[in-house]
Write a protein that holds these residues in place. Structure first.
Motif, PDB file in Angstrom:
ATOM      1  N   GLY A   1       0.695  -1.321   0.031  1.00 42.26           N
ATOM      2  CA  GLY A   1       0.048  -0.017   0.164  1.00 42.26           C
ATOM      3  C   GLY A   1       0.712   1.202  -0.176  1.00 42.26           C
ATOM      4  O   GLY A   1       0.423   2.403  -0.553  1.00 42.26           O
ATOM      5  N   ARG A   2       2.020   1.126   0.578  1.00 46.09           N
ATOM      6  CA  ARG A   2       3.115   2.278   0.467  1.00 46.09           C
ATOM      7  C   ARG A   2       3.589   2.612  -0.819  1.00 46.09           C
ATOM      8  O   ARG A   2       4.279   3.570  -0.883  1.00 46.09           O
TER       9      ARG A   2
ATOM     10  N   VAL B   1       5.405  -5.095  -5.656  1.00 47.31           N
ATOM     11  CA  VAL B   1       5.793  -6.333  -5.452  1.00 47.31           C
ATOM     12  C   VAL B   1       7.280  -6.494  -4.897  1.00 47.31           C
ATOM     13  O   VAL B   1       7.945  -7.354  -4.397  1.00 47.31           O
ATOM     14  N   ALA B   2       8.046  -5.596  -5.336  1.00 45.15           N
ATOM     15  CA  ALA B   2       9.614  -5.407  -4.654  1.00 45.15           C
ATOM     16  C   ALA B   2       9.421  -5.236  -3.329  1.00 45.15           C
ATOM     17  O   ALA B   2      10.369  -5.753  -2.432  1.00 45.15           O
ATOM     18  N   ALA B   3       8.402  -4.399  -2.766  1.00 44.18           N
ATOM     19  CA  ALA B   3       8.293  -4.396  -1.379  1.00 44.18           C
ATOM     20  C   ALA B   3       7.837  -5.685  -0.859  1.00 44.18           C
ATOM     21  O   ALA B   3       8.371  -6.030   0.424  1.00 44.18           O
TER      22      ALA B   3
ATOM     23  N   ARG C   1      -2.803  -7.836  -4.538  1.00 46.76           N
ATOM     24  CA  ARG C   1      -3.380  -6.155  -4.353  1.00 46.76           C
ATOM     25  C   ARG C   1      -2.615  -5.304  -5.236  1.00 46.76           C
ATOM     26  O   ARG C   1      -3.144  -4.392  -5.887  1.00 46.76           O
ATOM     27  N   ALA C   2      -1.387  -5.565  -5.650  1.00 47.66           N
ATOM     28  CA  ALA C   2      -0.517  -4.798  -6.638  1.00 47.66           C
ATOM     29  C   ALA C   2      -1.154  -4.889  -7.897  1.00 47.66           C
ATOM     30  O   ALA C   2      -1.398  -3.891  -8.496  1.00 47.66           O
ATOM     31  N   ALA C   3      -1.666  -6.004  -8.476  1.00 47.65           N
ATOM     32  CA  ALA C   3      -2.253  -6.152  -9.665  1.00 47.65           C
ATOM     33  C   ALA C   3      -3.542  -5.429 -10.039  1.00 47.65           C
ATOM     34  O   ALA C   3      -3.718  -4.931 -10.896  1.00 47.65           O
ATOM     35  N   VAL C   4      -4.287  -5.588  -8.649  1.00 45.63           N
ATOM     36  CA  VAL C   4      -5.660  -5.073  -8.649  1.00 45.63           C
ATOM     37  C   VAL C   4      -5.729  -3.418  -8.893  1.00 45.63           C
ATOM     38  O   VAL C   4      -6.224  -2.750  -9.557  1.00 45.63           O
ATOM     39  N   ARG C   5      -4.679  -2.903  -7.961  1.00 46.76           N
ATOM     40  CA  ARG C   5      -4.821  -1.704  -7.478  1.00 46.76           C
ATOM     41  C   ARG C   5      -4.165  -0.803  -8.766  1.00 46.76           C
ATOM     42  O   ARG C   5      -4.523   0.211  -8.893  1.00 46.76           O
ATOM     43  N   GLN C   6      -3.609  -1.470  -9.616  1.00 44.91           N
ATOM     44  CA  GLN C   6      -2.854  -0.896 -10.804  1.00 44.91           C
ATOM     45  C   GLN C   6      -3.926  -0.338 -11.856  1.00 44.91           C
ATOM     46  O   GLN C   6      -3.855   0.645 -12.246  1.00 44.91           O
ATOM     47  N   GLN C   7      -4.818  -1.334 -12.086  1.00 50.15           N
ATOM     48  CA  GLN C   7      -5.877  -0.984 -13.065  1.00 50.15           C
ATOM     49  C   GLN C   7      -7.123  -0.578 -12.621  1.00 50.15           C
ATOM     50  O   GLN C   7      -7.870   0.137 -12.925  1.00 50.15           O
ATOM     51  N   TRP C   8      -7.583  -1.239 -11.415  1.00 48.56           N
ATOM     52  CA  TRP C   8      -8.923  -1.206 -10.946  1.00 48.56           C
ATOM     53  C   TRP C   8      -9.096  -0.407  -9.524  1.00 48.56           C
ATOM     54  O   TRP C   8     -10.287  -0.196  -8.962  1.00 48.56           O
ATOM     55  N   GLY C   9      -7.918   0.065  -8.814  1.00 48.04           N
ATOM     56  CA  GLY C   9      -8.071   0.690  -7.579  1.00 48.04           C
ATOM     57  C   GLY C   9      -8.552  -0.410  -6.671  1.00 48.04           C
ATOM     58  O   GLY C   9      -7.776  -1.362  -6.362  1.00 48.04           O
TER      59      GLY C   9
END
Length: 1004
Positions: A639-640, A648-650, A705-713
């Motif tokens: 999230g940060r 994903v690196a985090a 979470r990273a994959a969803v947030r990138q396109q769909w928030g």
């Protein structure tokens, strides 16, 4: 004054003189035989100066009574007690220190006169003087009496301080030499024909060979024989054989003369077990036979023993020929290929041989004991004595002095070790002297400890002072045992001014090679980089490295440990907490050394996150964290982050640290609160499997979470869940396992099936892409090939699509694969509904049909024939080989498919839990279940070991010797036991395969 007052005054005076039972002492002093001396103040002072005044007084009364019983005049004895101080002190000193010698004097009261002689030659007699004292002895019993008589004078010089401990030990060895020679003469006199047929040499070994014998010790010897002079000398002929038989009879008789116990007691056991092949080998060999054995078969410890060999009795020329022949072999021992392994085994064998109940009382074998000193000195002799002949003394203290003089050991360290060794040997001597019994244990009774303390000069609080001194010296030995090997190495490279000689580069390399370092030149460069200079950092490193180097040397790959330590130190050297942690938290330094030298996987992780060193100093730092905590931390880190790749690196950063925590805990054996020795391998394996599964589940949650947030928030148009299958779903992941998954989704209200499917496919694809981005971390590969229709099927399906497929198209292998399906990430409600959907499929009502069972067996047989890699050994392949993981898992899964519907306990994704349930239900016998469980645990640990050691996945044992040795250490095998490890693996899996053949293939 009233009688009670006079008695009280007298008792007080006796107590002040060291008596513990003043009433008994007063009665003895009042006996008529002591009338001439009882009022002599010097006599009472002399009694009070002994180790045990009560014992000395009682022994004296017994001696006088024995003289009177033999109608001997006791007046000369009483005159001695009133006469010259040295003579009085010698007699009373012996009586106060040795109950056994008091018994001897009571039985042979005239022998007290042996203590009267006080000439200069008597101070330190040698073999010649002892031989002269024994020359008129004409039989075994007479020899036993004469031996004890000579022992009286040695003990008197010892307890009175005329001889120090080294001189006493040398005198005891010389007396043993003279005694053995006389025993040999008696044996030869009894069998003159045998004596005429052979030349027999007796070679002293051990403490007798080193002129450092105990009061009561086996006298270690080796026998060498040749045909008598004047024979044909044909060693392979009849004369040689007859000579060996004759020599064997004489040697055996000589041993019995010394070892047998009669009414006159015993002398000491003669031990010939250091001979080639030990007690299984012939008692006597020719010189050529000895050499043939040493050149071909001998182990390192045998050459270490030969370091103390010296001619002792019999044919002196033959004895010297033997020593001259074996000496070059001794000084070549450090060049042997197995030298390091043998040395490590010897060190562990000493510690392992001590009964746990005696560990705290051991003077010889315990930590900080005599054997530590002797072993350290002898190892340094073997290493450096190859090129420096001044180091070849068979006597420990002389060799230690030579090592210091040559700069191989610091002079202060050598002096401290010398003092500790002398103290411990003196304790050992005085303990043995009391009853003339062979022991190396601190006595338990307080009275015995009091006598021992007083014999060492502690008078005010003898027991307390004794233990304080013992702890101080034992602690010094433990500390110096490490410094002896490693401190001179640091002095050689630290480039500091020193007041003593440094090891030459050649000597430093020799020592590193002997300690197991394969590349000593590189090791010296690392030491120089770490320890050179006058900075505080270098000073702390010089404090840490002697101990760390010892831990590295105890591992399968010391070079890797030292290199890793340098890299970590370079990365964290400017962090003030790093070296302070290692210096102040003893567990942290040892844990770091163990991890760095155990293989590539954990060190590689640590070098990418060196701050994880802090985990090693935390009491709870190596315990696995819960999946909930890991998921929360990973999602917060995601999230940060800005952008999917940064997110994903985090997540990978969290995974990297947790993989190190798990691997380090596994290597150190620090899971939970149990002691490592109490952990069952299966229990430790389950903990690793749970930890790795939780780590990877949290990582997948972060990638999702990273994959969803990138396109769909914040919200995807469809609910999405990740289902773990295979080892992932079974909580059985290894360090090299892929994440086998199924992707399932369910459209949200108002979202079309097409739109939802498109979003689900995009998310699944993005998760895989993000987790496959190039990285130096251990990869987490998503494998979705167990989905419906395999690689050709849709990557993500809706719950309804799964239901339709399974109802119409599902085949038996899919039911089997679903046995280990479990929700791992995403929408938990959707995950639960998917599990409800597949339960009837994986636990079919009524069990499996005959056709389904045949299909499972056909698939298994096909996999065995087609999937085993070309050239792989089927007896050691952990996954697909005989009795390996697949064999056990398919057998257990067949029972789950058959009976899961009716037996709820079988409905588990975990192989071992299902096996327990099957046993409890009577589906498999207890013995068969144990065999399968042992094989499954062992095969799983082999795979984990291969990854920890090599840093890459593997299903079989490494071929490189150091890697194979490291796998052995992980599995609990000592160095040098690689062959035993492979034999054990084959045995365990062979038994498992027999069970599989019977239960899975129905082979009757």
């Amino acid at each position: 004054m009233a009688p009670e007052g006079r008695r009280g005054t007298r008792y007080g005076r006796l107590l002040r003189h060291g008596f513990t039972d003043p009433e008994a002492a007063a009665r003895l002093l009042d006996s008529p035989s002591l009338a001439p001396v009882r009022d002599d103040a010097l006599f009472l002072d002399a009694l009070g100066a002994t180790a045990d005044p009560d014992l000395a007084l009682f022994g004296l009364v017994r001696l006088i009574e024995a003289l009177e019983a033999l109608d001997k005049d006791a007046q000369p004895l009483l005159d001695t007690l009133l006469g010259a101080k040295p003579l009085r002190d010698r007699l009373l000193g012996v009586l106060g220190a040795s109950d056994a010698l008091a018994d001897h004097l009571a039985g042979h009261p005239h022998d007290w006169e042996a203590l009267v002689t006080y000439e200069s030659a008597d101070l330190h007699p040698g073999v010649a003087e002892f031989e002269a004292a024994l020359q008129d002895v004409d039989g075994p019993d007479a020899l036993r009496v004469a031996y004890r008589r000579a022992l009286l004078s040695i003990a008197a010089r010892d307890v009175c301080g005329t001889s120090d401990v080294a001189q006493t030990a040398a005198e005891l060895a010389d007396l043993a030499t003279a005694t053995l020679r006389r025993a040999l003469t008696i044996a030869e006199t009894e069998a003159p024909e045998d004596a005429a047929a052979c030349r027999l040499a007796v070679v002293a070994m051990g403490k007798a060979g080193g002129h450092e014998l105990n009061y009561v010790s086996d006298v270690d010897v080796i026998f060498v024989a040749e045909p008598a002079a004047g024979s044909s000398g044909a060693e392979s002929g009849d004369e040689s054989e007859q000579a060996l038989k004759a020599a064997t009879r004489i040697a055996a008789r000589m041993m019995r003369i010394c070892s047998d116990t009669t009414a006159e007691g015993t002398i000491w056991p003669v031990d010939a077990n250091l001979r080639p092949e030990g007690r299984n080998g012939p008692l006597v060999r020719t010189l050529s036979s000895h050499l043939a054995y040493y050149q071909r078969w001998a182990k390192t410890w045998e050459f270490q023993a030969l370091l103390k060999a010296r001619p002792m009795a019999g044919d002196a020329q033959l004895g010297y020929e033997y020593v001259d022949a074996v000496t070059p072999l001794v000084w070549q021992a450090a060049e042997r290929d197995n030298f390091v392994t043998d040395v490590q085994q010897m060190r562990r064998r000493v510690v392992a041989s001590i009964p746990a109940a005696q560990l705290d009382r051991e003077l010889k074998l315990g930590p900080g004991g005599l054997r530590d000193v002797e072993f350290a000195v002898q190892l340094l002799q073997l290493v450096h004595g190859r090129s420096d002949t001044s180091l070849r003394s068979p006597t420990t203290l002389e060799a230690l002095d030579a090592l210091a003089a040559g700069g191989y050991v610091g002079r202060q360290d050598a002096a401290a070790l010398d003092a500790a060794y002398r103290f411990l040997r003196t304790m050992e001597h005085r303990i043995q002297l009391h009853q003339l019994r062979r022991t190396h244990l601190m006595p338990e009774a307080e009275a015995d400890q009091r006598r021992l303390g007083r014999s060492l000069g502690y008078r005010s609080e003898p027991v307390t002072e004794l233990h304080k001194a013992w702890r101080r010296h034992a602690s010094a030995v433990r500390r110096l045992h490490e410094k002896l090997f490693y401190r001179p190495l640091l002095d050689a490279v630290a480039q500091l001014e020193a007041g003593h000689e440094r090891l030459s580069p050649r000597a430093a390399r020799q020592r590193l090679e002997a300690l197991g370092y394969a590349d000593p030149a590189s090791a010296l460069r690392h030491l120089e980089a770490l320890a050179s200079g006058v900075t505080r950092k270098a000073a702390i490193q010089r404090t840490l490295l002697p101990v760390l180097l010892g831990w590295f040397a105890d591992s399968a790959d010391p070079d890797a440990g030292l290199l890793g330590f340098r890299k970590v130190s370079d990365a964290l050297g400017k962090s003030p907490w790093y070296l302070r942690l290692l210096r102040d938290e003893g567990a942290a330094a040892e844990n770091l050394a163990r991890v760095l030298s155990a293989g590539r996987f954990a060190p590689d992780l640590l070098l990418r996150a060196p701050e994880a060193v802090a985990l090693l100093g935390d009491e709870h730092g190596l315990r696995p964290r819960s999946r909930t905590a890991l998921t929360q931390e990973t999602l917060a880190a995601v999230g940060r982050a800005e952008g999917a790749e940064a997110a994903v690196a985090a997540a990978r950063g969290v995974r990297r640290r947790e993989l190190f925590r798990t691997a380090a805990g596994d290597l150190i054996g620090a899971y939970g609160t149990e002691d490592i020795a109490q952990q069952e391998p299966g229990e430790a394996l389950d903990r690793v499997g749970d930890a790795l599964t939780d780590i990877n589940a949290a990582t997948l949650a972060g990638a999702l979470r990273a994959a969803v947030r990138q396109q769909w928030g914040d919200e995807l148009p469809t609910r999405f869940a990740v289902i773990g299958v295979g080892r992932f779903g079974g909580h059985e992941m290894g360090y090299g396992s892929d994440a086998d998954v199924l992707f399932v989704h369910e459209p949200r209200e108002g979202v079309s099936e097409h739109e939802a499917g498109k979003a689900a496919f995009a998310v699944a694809t993005e998760m895989r892409r993000l987790l496959q981005l190039p990285t130096s971390d251990p990869p987490l590969l998503i494998d979705a090939d167990l989905r419906p229709e395999g690689k050709s099927g849709a990557l993500a399906r809706s719950l309804a699509s799964y239901a339709a497929y399974y109802e119409r198209w599902s085949v038996v292998w899919e039911s089997q694969a679903l046995l280990r399906a479990e929700f791992v990430a995403g929408d938990a409600g959707l995950g639960e509904r998917f599990i409800e959907l597949i339960d009837p499929l994986r636990y079919p009502t009524g069990g499996l049909s005959d056709d389904a069972e045949r299909e499972i067996r056909r698939l298994k047989a096909r996999m065995e024939s087609e999937r085993l890699p070309r050239g792989a050994d089927p007896t050691t392949h952990a996954k697909l080989g005989r009795g390996g993981l697949t064999d056990v898992e398919w057998t257990v899964q067949l029972m789950q498919l058959r009976h899961g519907a009716e037996l709820p306990a079988l409905r588990t994704t975990r192989t071992r839990a299902a096996l327990v349930a099957a046993r409890q239900a009577g589906l498999i016998g207890e013995d068969d279940a144990d065999v399968l469980d042992e094989a499954w645990v062992l095969a799983s640990r082999v795979r984990n070991a291969a990854m920890l050691v090599r840093g890459r996945p593997g299903d079989t044992f490494p071929s490189e010797s150091r890697e194979l040795a490291a796998v052995g250490r992980y599995l609990g095998y000592e160095p040098g036991h690689v062959g035993e490890m492979l034999d054990d693996y084959r045995r365990v899996t062979r038994r498992a395969r027999a069970v599989v053949d019977r239960l899975f293939y129905d082979a009757e």
